[in-house]
Write a protein that holds these residues in place. Structure first.
Motif, mmCIF file in Angstrom:
data_model
loop_
_atom_site.group_PDB
_atom_site.id
_atom_site.type_symbol
_atom_site.label_atom_id
_atom_site.label_comp_id
_atom_site.label_asym_id
_atom_site.label_seq_id
_atom_site.Cartn_x
_atom_site.Cartn_y
_atom_site.Cartn_z
ATOM 1 N N ILE A 30 0.834 -1.206 0.000
ATOM 2 C CA ILE A 30 0.000 0.000 0.000
ATOM 3 C C ILE A 30 0.866 1.251 0.000
ATOM 4 C CG2 ILE A 30 -1.599 1.348 1.430
ATOM 5 C CD1 ILE A 30 -3.022 -1.273 2.042
ATOM 6 N N MET A 31 1.991 1.212 0.704
ATOM 7 C CA MET A 31 2.892 2.369 0.705
ATOM 8 C C MET A 31 3.408 2.650 -0.702
ATOM 9 S SD MET A 31 6.493 2.903 2.747
ATOM 10 C CE MET A 31 7.457 1.878 1.619
ATOM 11 N N TYR A 32 3.741 1.607 -1.430
ATOM 12 C CA TYR A 32 4.311 1.777 -2.757
ATOM 13 C C TYR A 32 3.251 2.070 -3.819
ATOM 14 C CZ TYR A 32 8.784 -0.063 -1.048
ATOM 15 O OH TYR A 32 9.963 -0.246 -0.366
ATOM 16 N N LEU A 33 2.125 1.343 -3.789
ATOM 17 C CA LEU A 33 1.190 1.359 -4.910
ATOM 18 C C LEU A 33 -0.154 2.020 -4.621
ATOM 19 C CD1 LEU A 33 1.786 -2.263 -6.266
ATOM 20 C CD2 LEU A 33 3.022 -0.162 -6.815
ATOM 21 N N ARG A 34 -0.415 2.450 -3.373
ATOM 22 C CA ARG A 34 -1.704 3.050 -3.070
ATOM 23 C C ARG A 34 -1.613 4.413 -2.371
ATOM 24 N NH1 ARG A 34 -3.058 0.139 -6.266
ATOM 25 N NH2 ARG A 34 -4.682 -1.478 -6.295
ATOM 26 N N LEU A 35 -0.497 4.707 -1.731
ATOM 27 C CA LEU A 35 -0.398 5.964 -0.992
ATOM 28 C C LEU A 35 -0.498 7.162 -1.926
ATOM 29 C CD1 LEU A 35 -0.063 7.366 1.703
ATOM 30 C CD2 LEU A 35 2.433 7.186 1.451
ATOM 31 N N GLY A 36 0.126 7.082 -3.089
ATOM 32 C CA GLY A 36 0.043 8.177 -4.052
ATOM 33 C C GLY A 36 -1.390 8.411 -4.504
ATOM 34 N N TRP A 37 -2.109 7.323 -4.755
ATOM 35 C CA TRP A 37 -3.518 7.449 -5.163
ATOM 36 C C TRP A 37 -4.357 8.064 -4.048
ATOM 37 C CZ3 TRP A 37 -7.892 5.386 -2.990
ATOM 38 C CH2 TRP A 37 -9.074 5.511 -3.739
ATOM 39 N N VAL A 38 -4.101 7.678 -2.788
ATOM 40 C CA VAL A 38 -4.828 8.244 -1.644
ATOM 41 C C VAL A 38 -4.641 9.754 -1.607
ATOM 42 C CG1 VAL A 38 -4.887 8.382 0.877
ATOM 43 C CG2 VAL A 38 -4.785 6.150 -0.232
ATOM 44 N N VAL A 39 -3.387 10.208 -1.777
ATOM 45 C CA VAL A 39 -3.109 11.648 -1.775
ATOM 46 C C VAL A 39 -3.830 12.333 -2.936
ATOM 47 C CG1 VAL A 39 -1.292 13.392 -2.035
ATOM 48 C CG2 VAL A 39 -0.891 11.381 -0.608
ATOM 49 N N GLU A 186 -12.987 9.484 -7.200
ATOM 50 C CA GLU A 186 -12.938 8.031 -7.386
ATOM 51 C C GLU A 186 -13.432 7.241 -6.180
ATOM 52 O OE1 GLU A 186 -9.368 6.505 -8.949
ATOM 53 O OE2 GLU A 186 -9.262 7.935 -10.611
ATOM 54 N N ALA A 187 -13.433 7.866 -5.029
ATOM 55 C CA ALA A 187 -13.910 7.180 -3.810
ATOM 56 C C ALA A 187 -14.155 8.219 -2.729
ATOM 57 C CB ALA A 187 -12.900 6.145 -3.338
ATOM 58 N N SER A 188 -15.109 7.923 -1.834
ATOM 59 C CA SER A 188 -15.382 8.831 -0.727
ATOM 60 C C SER A 188 -14.223 8.807 0.272
ATOM 61 C CB SER A 188 -16.678 8.427 -0.019
ATOM 62 O OG SER A 188 -16.497 7.164 0.628
ATOM 63 N N PHE A 189 -14.286 9.714 1.228
ATOM 64 C CA PHE A 189 -13.217 9.779 2.235
ATOM 65 C C PHE A 189 -13.107 8.464 2.983
ATOM 66 C CE2 PHE A 189 -11.818 10.455 6.600
ATOM 67 C CZ PHE A 189 -10.620 11.136 6.412
ATOM 68 N N TRP A 190 -14.248 7.921 3.426
ATOM 69 C CA TRP A 190 -14.211 6.702 4.239
ATOM 70 C C TRP A 190 -13.877 5.477 3.395
ATOM 71 C CZ3 TRP A 190 -13.255 7.386 8.958
ATOM 72 C CH2 TRP A 190 -13.795 8.473 9.660
ATOM 73 N N ALA A 191 -14.264 5.487 2.122
ATOM 74 C CA ALA A 191 -13.869 4.391 1.237
ATOM 75 C C ALA A 191 -12.353 4.418 1.017
ATOM 76 C CB ALA A 191 -14.593 4.496 -0.102
ATOM 77 N N PHE A 193 -10.233 5.665 3.166
ATOM 78 C CA PHE A 193 -9.700 5.222 4.458
ATOM 79 C C PHE A 193 -9.657 3.694 4.519
ATOM 80 C CE2 PHE A 193 -10.345 3.759 8.797
ATOM 81 C CZ PHE A 193 -9.401 4.484 9.508
ATOM 82 N N ALA A 194 -10.740 3.050 4.069
ATOM 83 C CA ALA A 194 -10.813 1.589 4.091
ATOM 84 C C ALA A 194 -9.737 0.964 3.207
ATOM 85 C CB ALA A 194 -12.192 1.125 3.654
ATOM 86 N N ILE A 195 -9.422 1.617 2.087
ATOM 87 C CA ILE A 195 -8.380 1.108 1.187
ATOM 88 C C ILE A 195 -7.002 1.234 1.827
ATOM 89 C CG2 ILE A 195 -7.192 1.591 -1.007
ATOM 90 C CD1 ILE A 195 -9.989 2.345 -2.131
ATOM 91 N N PHE A 196 -6.801 2.327 2.571
ATOM 92 C CA PHE A 196 -5.490 2.554 3.190
ATOM 93 C C PHE A 196 -5.287 1.719 4.453
ATOM 94 C CE2 PHE A 196 -2.982 4.675 6.473
ATOM 95 C CZ PHE A 196 -1.756 4.796 5.829
ATOM 96 N N PHE A 197 -6.338 1.479 5.204
ATOM 97 C CA PHE A 197 -6.187 0.929 6.552
ATOM 98 C C PHE A 197 -5.394 -0.372 6.633
ATOM 99 C CE2 PHE A 197 -7.471 -1.301 10.403
ATOM 100 C CZ PHE A 197 -7.208 -0.317 11.357
ATOM 101 N N PRO A 198 -5.538 -1.328 5.683
ATOM 102 C CA PRO A 198 -4.742 -2.560 5.794
ATOM 103 C C PRO A 198 -3.242 -2.316 5.885
ATOM 104 C CG PRO A 198 -6.500 -2.845 4.202
ATOM 105 C CD PRO A 198 -6.514 -1.396 4.581
ATOM 106 N N ALA A 199 -2.783 -1.130 5.501
ATOM 107 C CA ALA A 199 -1.355 -0.821 5.588
ATOM 108 C C ALA A 199 -0.850 -0.850 7.021
ATOM 109 C CB ALA A 199 -1.081 0.551 4.968
#
Length: 707
Positions: A30-39, A186-191, A193-199
């Motif tokens: 998630i740090m490598y492939l999802r953190l940029g998308w979250v930002v 592309e996704a709500s704030f909480w959605a 959050f749910a994508i990031f949380f497993p990190a």
């Protein structure tokens, strides 16, 4: 002292056993492939808020876990050990079994992730073959030596650090301002959050190795805290860097943007593959430890087999089973649908750790004296936070998780597991009972609250056995029984205790409230009155006494004295006479003789209703009048009473004239209920004339059938 030192030296230290594997699990894909998308999706401010909220849950869970570790000797099993030693082995198993399978299957997911990345760069390679090769190497490492497996992670950590450095010194692709806010297109704030949380769900990695650590209490606390704080700082810093180095459209459209932002992309490749590989290795090493701990406590079948360890302390059979499970999942292919469910089981484990501390601290038991004390607010936030995140991620899977745990708990409950550790389950009920008792004792009594709470003085268990069916049907399903007996000796004979337990066992098996009251005394009647006086102002006192009428003349004399003494107490009295030949007969017909405006009528009818509901019998209400012309009026009154008292629709009425003692003989029933006569001699007279069993009732004023 020397032996202890040698044993400790064989265990893993804080750095290699906790800090490195926990940190590498946190710094994952998630740090490598999802953190940029979250930002890109929620902007820098939103990303920072998500990182902070996620770490609030992990920090509170870490604090709660640390508090428990400074209060108990954890032993092997990590989270399972913490939960089972506080909430019992059944609840520990209900959490530990799904946690184990989640760990074992997670190995396959990590290996599958590694294989997919590998094939991205080497398209000609078979994804299944790559997965099987990686699985074989990791399995071999875990079997050869846990220490070797964890020392391999030093090289992986080096690769992760170099990849982060490569990212930080890489080129900027953003000519505009920092991405401070997001459109959440592309996704709500909480959605998001749910994508990031497993990190941040890797905080139990070190705890699971508790049985292999030199000093688990200190190592898990220090190592986990250090890893969580390090991960938090890195995520905050990288989020700022993503917002600075790339425009929003690239952050959203390219999940592999980190490769373009790095100075040397091969270092990113090595870092991301190493992180995934490390997570797989850590989980493959820790999953068998959870299984072995479950096996040692006989929570799972074949306990001795799976708890067996090699000379080096490796749970070989548990490792082989865990590896086999992960191999099957790898061969089956992509099982992404299970990913959310696995996250749920991890979150449930975190929730239970917080809940354990919340219960132990909230109940105020003296055994909870952690050297690392904290505010009760900490586990409360952790408990609420974990459950909220579960609902945010997927309400359906949250329900599936809860149902799974309940089913496993129910199955384990049937095994009657014996725990060598004292748990706090009873303190939960004690605390709740104390709270309820305070409220109830401050609340004025109302007849609507009435339910049968019967005190039965018993001379011998066999005396109780004769009336046990009647008693059961009076109190079932939610009444209370107080079995009261005396013993003249200093201590009660163990044989007598066993006989009492035996006669009460059927009611206990039906989960009825049964309380045994043993009093050392030489005087039967005095004991009963004193015991009832002690009960009078207590929590959940009996509201009536059930006496039985014997054919023995001496016992009848004692009963007479006892009834007279009870008239001065604030308790209802019931006297049962079972017909020596017919008993309760077919248990189909119950007659109730009502006197006009008698205070005993309510208790008579309420007692009959309990019997009717349990025996499926029928009630007939009787009233004796002096003249024929009064019949119509009384019949209307009784019909109105049936309606107002909400009696069964098949309730019959019968108004009769004549001699009462003659009428009792003519209107026979399996059981006849009537108000207790003022004179004891009248009771005996009725026994001699009745063709069936009799129940005499004298109300203490607790009952109201119209309430």
């Amino acid at each position: 002292m020397k032996k202890v030192k040698e044993t400790k030296n064989k265990g893993l230290n804080t750095l290699e056993g906790v800090y490195v594997p926990t940190l590498l699990t946190i710094l994952g894909v998630i740090m490598y492939l999802r953190l940029g998308w979250v930002v890109g999706n929620v902007g820098l401010w939103g990303a920072l808020l998500i990182i902070v909220l996620a770490h609030v849950i992990t920090v509170t869970t870490t604090l709660a876990m640390s508090s428990m570790l400074t209060n108990i000797k954890i032993g092997a099993g990590g989270a399972y050990a913490i939960i089972s030693r506080s909430l019992g082995m059944e609840m520990g198993g209900a959490i530990g079994i799904p946690l184990y399978f989640s760990q074992a299957i997670s190995v396959a997911f990590y290996i599958a992730g590694f294989s997919e990345l590998w094939v991205t760069f080497f398209p000609s390679h078979s994804i299944i073959l790559v997965g099987v090769i990686v699985w074989a190497v990791l399995t071999a490492l875990s079997i050869i030596s846990t220490r070797l497996a964890f020392r391999v992670q030093y090289f992986i950590l080096a690769a992760v650090i170099l990849s982060i450095i490569s990212f930080l010194i890489g080129p900027s692709l953003n000519d505009g301002p920092m991405v401070l806010s997001g459109t959440m297109s592309e996704a709500s704030f909480w959605a998001t959050f749910a994508i990031f949380f497993p990190a941040v769900t890797g905080i139990l990695t070190g705890a699971t190795m508790s049985g292999d650590l030199a000093n688990p209490g200190k190592s898990i606390i220090k190592g986990t805290f250090a890893a969580v704080v390090t991960g938090f700082v890195i995520y905050i810093f990288l989020a700022v860097w993503f917002a600075r180095q790339a425009p929003q459209n690239l952050l959203l459209s390219d999940t592999m943007i980190i490769f373009k932002l790095a100075r040397f992309d091969f270092l990113i490749i090595a870092g991301v593959m190493g992180a995934v590989l490390s997570s797989a290795l850590s989980t493959l090493v820790s999953a068998p430890r959870t299984l072995a701990a479950l096996a040692e406590d006989r929570v799972i079948p074949f306990g001795p087999f799976f708890s067996k360890k090699t000379k080096k302390g490796e749970p070989l059979h548990a490792i082989l089973l865990s590896s086999l499970i992960s191999l099957i999942v790898i061969v089956l292919g992509n099982l992404n649908s299970l990913a959310v469910l696995l996250t749920m089981f991890f979150l449930t484990t975190y929730l239970m750790i917080n809940l354990v501390v919340l219960i132990e601290q909230g109940t105020g038991i003296s055994s909870f004296r952690p050297t690392m004390a904290m505010s009760i607010f900490v586990p409360l936030v952790g408990t609420v936070g974990c459950f909220s995140v579960m609902l945010l991620i997927n309400p359906l899977f949250t329900g599936v998780t809860i149902i799974t745990i309940i089913v496993i708990y129910s199955l384990l409950k049937q095994k009657n597991l014996v725990s060598p550790f004292g748990d706090v389950r009873s303190s939960i009920f004690v605390t709740f009972t104390e709270w309820a008792a305070q409220r109830i004792m401050q609340t004025p009594y109302h007849p609507r609250l009435w339910k049968p709470a019967v005190a039965i003085p018993v001379e011998s268990p066999e005396d109780f056995r004769r009336i046990s069916r009647f008693v059961r049907n009076i109190i079932f399903p939610s009444g209370r029984l107080y079995y009261m007996t005396i013993f003249p000796e200093t201590t009660m004979d163990e044989t007598q205790k066993e006989a009492i337990n035996d006669v009460l066992q059927p009611m206990i098996a039906e989960r009825l409230f049964v309380q045994k009251v043993f009093v050392q005394s030489d005087h039967y009647g005095k004991m009963l009155i004193q015991a009832l006086q002690c009960f009078e102002n207590s929590f959940l006192p009996p509201n009536m006494v059930l006496l039985t009428i014997s054919d023995d003349a001496e016992k009848r004399d004692r009963l007479k004295t006892l009834i007279n003494d009870l008239r001065h107490t604030k308790i209802s009295v019931m006297c049962l006479w079972l017909h020596p030949k017919f008993g309760l007969g077919s248990e189909r017909k119950i007659n109730i003789w009502l006197r006009e405006k008698s205070r005993n009528n309510d208790l008579a009818v309420l007692s009959a209703l309990k019997l009717v509901n349990n025996l499926h019998s029928e009630i007939t209400l009787y009233r004796a009048v002096g003249h024929e012309h009064a019949k119509n009026k009384v019949e209307k009154e009784l019909l109105g009473f049936i309606e107002e008292a909400r009696l069964p629709g098949n309730t019959q009425i019968k108004v009769v004239t004549g001699n009462f003692y003659q009428l009792i003989q003519e209107e026979s029933a399996d059981l006849t209920i009537l108000g207790m006569p003022g004179k004891y001699e009248d009771i005996i007279k009725l026994l001699d004339t009745s063709p069936g069993s009799l129940l005499f009732v004298a109300s203490g004023g607790f009952e109201n059938i119209l309430a």
